[in-house]
Design a protein around this motif. Structure first.
Motif, PDB file in Angstrom:
ATOM      1  N   GLU A 110      47.104  38.868  53.039  1.00 50.49           N
ATOM      2  CA  GLU A 110      47.439  37.755  53.925  1.00 50.49           C
ATOM      3  C   GLU A 110      46.200  37.234  54.629  1.00 50.49           C
ATOM      4  OE1 GLU A 110      50.509  36.261  54.481  1.00 50.49           O
ATOM      5  OE2 GLU A 110      50.911  37.378  52.665  1.00 50.49           O
ATOM      6  N   ASN A 164      50.337  29.943  47.782  1.00 46.60           N
ATOM      7  CA  ASN A 164      50.066  31.370  47.918  1.00 46.60           C
ATOM      8  C   ASN A 164      51.239  32.116  48.514  1.00 46.60           C
ATOM      9  OD1 ASN A 164      47.467  32.676  47.200  1.00 46.60           O
ATOM     10  ND2 ASN A 164      46.741  30.728  47.954  1.00 46.60           N
ATOM     11  N   ARG A 165      51.943  31.439  49.372  1.00 52.52           N
ATOM     12  CA  ARG A 165      53.093  32.059  50.028  1.00 52.52           C
ATOM     13  C   ARG A 165      54.145  32.502  49.011  1.00 52.52           C
ATOM     14  NH1 ARG A 165      53.584  34.013  54.291  1.00 52.52           N
ATOM     15  NH2 ARG A 165      51.385  34.094  53.917  1.00 52.52           N
ATOM     16  N   ASP A 198      52.884  35.669  47.741  1.00 47.19           N
ATOM     17  CA  ASP A 198      53.004  36.730  48.746  1.00 47.19           C
ATOM     18  C   ASP A 198      54.419  37.280  48.783  1.00 47.19           C
ATOM     19  OD1 ASP A 198      50.470  36.029  49.205  1.00 47.19           O
ATOM     20  OD2 ASP A 198      50.839  34.995  51.096  1.00 47.19           O
TER      21      ASP A 198
END
Lengths: 654, 99
Positions: A146, A176-177, A180
């Motif tokens: 993160e 990117n989330r 993640d």
């Protein structure tokens, strides 16, 4: 020795804290503080490296337990670090290339009034990436993961006064989330299945195999696919590749840092680190190889059509990371080669980006290659270092890219069966396209006529050219010049790496032997002999270069991009990735939310409101019975009593 | 004499009382009809006591009389105050307890 591991991370973290909290009084020296602390981290890394070299090959894992982070019964998360051959490799790459990029940025960002903050963010980026590769459990790795996402957001959007940069930063962060999410789900499945997410018990070592293989194959495939999703997000693999091209909005050193040392390598690290899980889930591995093969072609095709030098290099990064993911999906025959290509790529891609930044520096921040040409006379050092990086990336025999890419292609063929032929074919085709687009970049930038001289005659409204018009000095003729030494020295060092790293790693299989205790290694049995693979790799490379030379070297490059074929036009738009995302995800999401809102309004609200309305109506009717006349109440009492009596009699009769 | 006849009489008196409560508007008359119903009950209780040779019914009849006396005191007081406030003894005039 173990205590140095925490200092590795602490140095750049301290730099970030000092630079970001220090305020204006550090403006004058901030960039040197940042560079110094990054280099200090590299020195720690080098000390640890030589310490590891002095030990037995099987005894090269150092761990440092700082403190218990979340000590809960049945849930132990520690702040603990693990330094083994794999993370050592990454540490040297991150801090080494990172320090060179810091040094380069001193010159590149000289005229930016927010330079101190830029260095703070760069240090934060290094610290987060070091935390990612040094963490001893997946939860701590997630923190670094993160942190990398945050730092990339801050750096891509560093010139936030440009709306395009702000949008690109947001896009990178959002895409990117999605990845993640995959990582967090993978950690959750791991915890519920194994009750732990620490590397030691989970992945095991050579003597004690970990518990990762004990779960059912379905569970492991699910974990593998979620880890792959995470890797796709960070490493810009299809289908989460769309942020990488736009991320070129950041300053060029950032692009070099993201593409060479940090960020995009995180996905490869994750997959190689989780090798024990992937080895037990062949389906997930197959998907990994497919993603790698698709991405390496996708990125290469996009790279062929871009006129923006940085975006062409971005396509190339995507493609090279595709090679690494492909190799990482091949299992023990590929892990070591994936990391080896990652390191050599770190050298030549950083060199290429720094070279591109140097060209832009001398050309008033112009990025359109159609307005370059003939620059080799004006920037000899940039030309030579960029040229060496170019030769390395296309796999010119003897340079670093040749060794690492050749091994990956060989391993792809060695997967065996039809899959092996398809993957190997894709990798070979990718090598040809790589040679083509890199030659194109080279020829358009450093050779040919000097197209920047007669800029006025070029038509100002070019539909397909990237918007570079807002740059200052649009109508002034640029005066190409060599960059200051703080920029050329890192380029020279990286050029040395591009030339010699491959040979250094490959001769005597040094790199493979170094990584073998961690990643394991098997010799693949390729249907083609090593010599055949090598010669065909060289042959397709020559073909790619020749085609590019015919198209861009012998004919003058038009200043206005021709309309091009359907494929060219699609590739200019990144093979319609944004259109695809817009149609499928944005529109789809809008339709989904709209229909959900409709259901909410009609069905859910309908049930609630309907119940309320019917109760209200019913009580309105019942209310009329209460008319205030005592006699009518008496009637109902008599009626009730009569009913009771009647019921009693009836029951007795029955 | 057959004690069942007392029961017939009690039923007749109760019916007259109930009818009076339901159809008359004058509060005094309604009140008297309630007394009539109570006394019909007393009559049937005493009759049952005689029929079964058991004194329980007669004792309950005394209780009923005591309660009825108390009820008369309260009820007449309500009727008097109602009449004072609205100059009418009609039960339908006191119909404010509604929505």
């Amino acid at each position: 020795m173990e205590n140095l591991i925490a200092l590795l991370i602490a140095a750049p973290l301290l730099g970030a804290a000092v630079l970001l909290c220090g305020g204006r009084r550090l403006d004058a020296v901030g960039h040197w503080i940042g560079t110094l602390l990054a280099s200090l981290s590299f020195v720690f890394g080098a000390v640890l490296f030589f310490d590891l070299l002095g030990k037995d090959a099987t005894d090269r894992t150092l761990t440092q337990h700082l403190f218990s982070w979340i000590p809960v019964e049945g849930f132990q998360a520690d702040i603990a670090f693990r330094l083994d051959q794999l993370s050592m490799t990454f540490v040297l790459l991150i801090t080494g290339v990172g320090s060179l990029i810091h040094l380069y940025s001193v010159g590149y960002m000289e005229h930016d009034e927010r330079r101190r903050r830029f260095f703070g963010y760069l240090n934060l980026f290094l610290a987060a990436m070091l935390l990612l590769v040094l963490a001893d459990n997946y939860l701590l790795l997630y923190v670094g993961w993160e942190g990398v996402g945050l730092a990339s957001y801050l750096l891509i959007g560093f010139w936030q006064h440009k709306p395009s940069a702000a949008t690109a930063a947001k896009k990178a962060f959002l895409v990117n989330r999605v990845g993640d999410m995959g990582l967090s789900i993978a950690i959750m499945i791991m915890f519920t299945t194994f009750g732990t997410f620490a590397f030691g018990p989970l992945l095991g070592s050579e003597e004690t195999p970990g518990v990762a293989g004990d779960a059912s194959e379905g569970t492991l495939t699910a974990i593998g696919l979620m880890l792959l999703l995470a890797a796709c997000g960070k490493s810009a693999q299809v289908p989460l590749q769309s942020w990488l091209g736009d991320a070129m909005e950041g300053p060029t050193p950032v692009s070099a840092l993201i593409h060479a040392a940090t960020m995009v390598t995180a996905g490869v690290y994750l997959i190689v680190r989780s090798g024990a899980i992937f080895d037990a889930a062949p389906d997930a591995q197959l998907v990994v190889t497919i993603v790698g093969a698709v991405t390496l072609l996708f990125g290469a095709i996009v790279g062929c059509a871009k006129d923006d030098i940085k975006k062409a290099l971005a396509g190339s990064t995507m493609s090279q990371i595709g090679y690494m993911i492909l190799a990482a999906g091949l299992g023990p025959i590929g892990y070591a080669f994936a990391i080896m290509h990652l390191v050599t790529h770190g050298f030549f891609k950083a060199g290429l980006f720094l070279g591109a930044g140097s060209v832009m520096h001398g050309m008033n921040d112009e990025v359109d290659m159609r307005k370059y040409g003939g620059l080799r006379k004006y920037m000899p050092i940039t030309f030579i270092t960029f040229g060496l990086g170019y030769l390395a990336i296309i796999g010119f025999p003897g340079l670093s890219g040749f060794f690492s890419k050749d091994k990956i292609i060989e391993a792809a063929f060695a997967k065996g069966g039809t899959e092996g032929w398809i993957l190997g074919g894709c990798a070979l085709l990718g090598a040809a396209i790589t040679a083509y687009y890199m030659t194109r970049v080279m020829l358009m930038t450093f050779f040919g006529e000097e197209r920047w001289r007669n800029r006025e005659t070029a038509s100002p409204a070019e539909p397909n050219v990237e918007p570079a018009a807002e740059h200052q000095g649009e109508h002034a003729e640029p005066h190409p010049h060599e960059s200051p030494s703080s920029m050329t020295i890192p380029m020279i060092v990286l050029a040395f790496g591009s030339v010699f790293a491959g040979a250094l790693f490959s001769i005597g299989d040094r790199f493979v032997n170094w990584l073998e205790p961690i990643t394991g290694f098997e010799h693949g049995h390729s249907p083609l002999s090593a010599a055949a693979v090598t010669s065909s790799t060289v042959a397709v490379m020559v073909i790619g270069v020749a085609v590019a030379y015919v198209q861009y070297g012998r004919r003058p490059v038009p200043a206005v991009a021709p309309r091009g074929s359907l494929l060219t036009r699609a590739a200019r738009r990144d093979l319609l990735q944004d259109d695809f995302n817009h149609v499928v995800l944005v529109r789809g999401g809008e339709h989904l939310t709209r229909s959900l809102v409709y259901v909410d309004h009609t069905l859910v609200d309908g049930v609630v409101n309907g119940t309320a309305a019917s109760v209200g109506g019913l009580s309105g009717r019942l209310r009329r019975l209460q008319n205030g006349y005592a006699r009518s109440y008496a009637v109902s009492m008599f009626g009730g009593a009569a009913l009771l009596v009647a019921a009693t009699l009836l029951m007795r009769a029955v | 004499m057959n004690p069942v006849n007392y029961l017939y009489l009690a039923a007749l008196l109760f019916t007259i009382g109930a009818t009076g409560v339901l159809i008359r508007r004058n509060a005094i008359v309604v009140f008297m009809c309630i007394e009539l119903m109570l006394n019909a009950c007393n009559l049937s209780l005493v009759a049952f006591s005689r029929m079964h040779g058991n004194l329980d019914g007669q004792i309950i009849a005394f209780f009923t009389m005591v309660v009825a006396a108390a009820e008369v005191v309260v009820g007449l007081a309500i009727i008097v105050s109602l009449f004072r406030s609205r100059h009418s003894a009609s039960v339908d005039d006191a119909s404010l307890m509604k929505l």
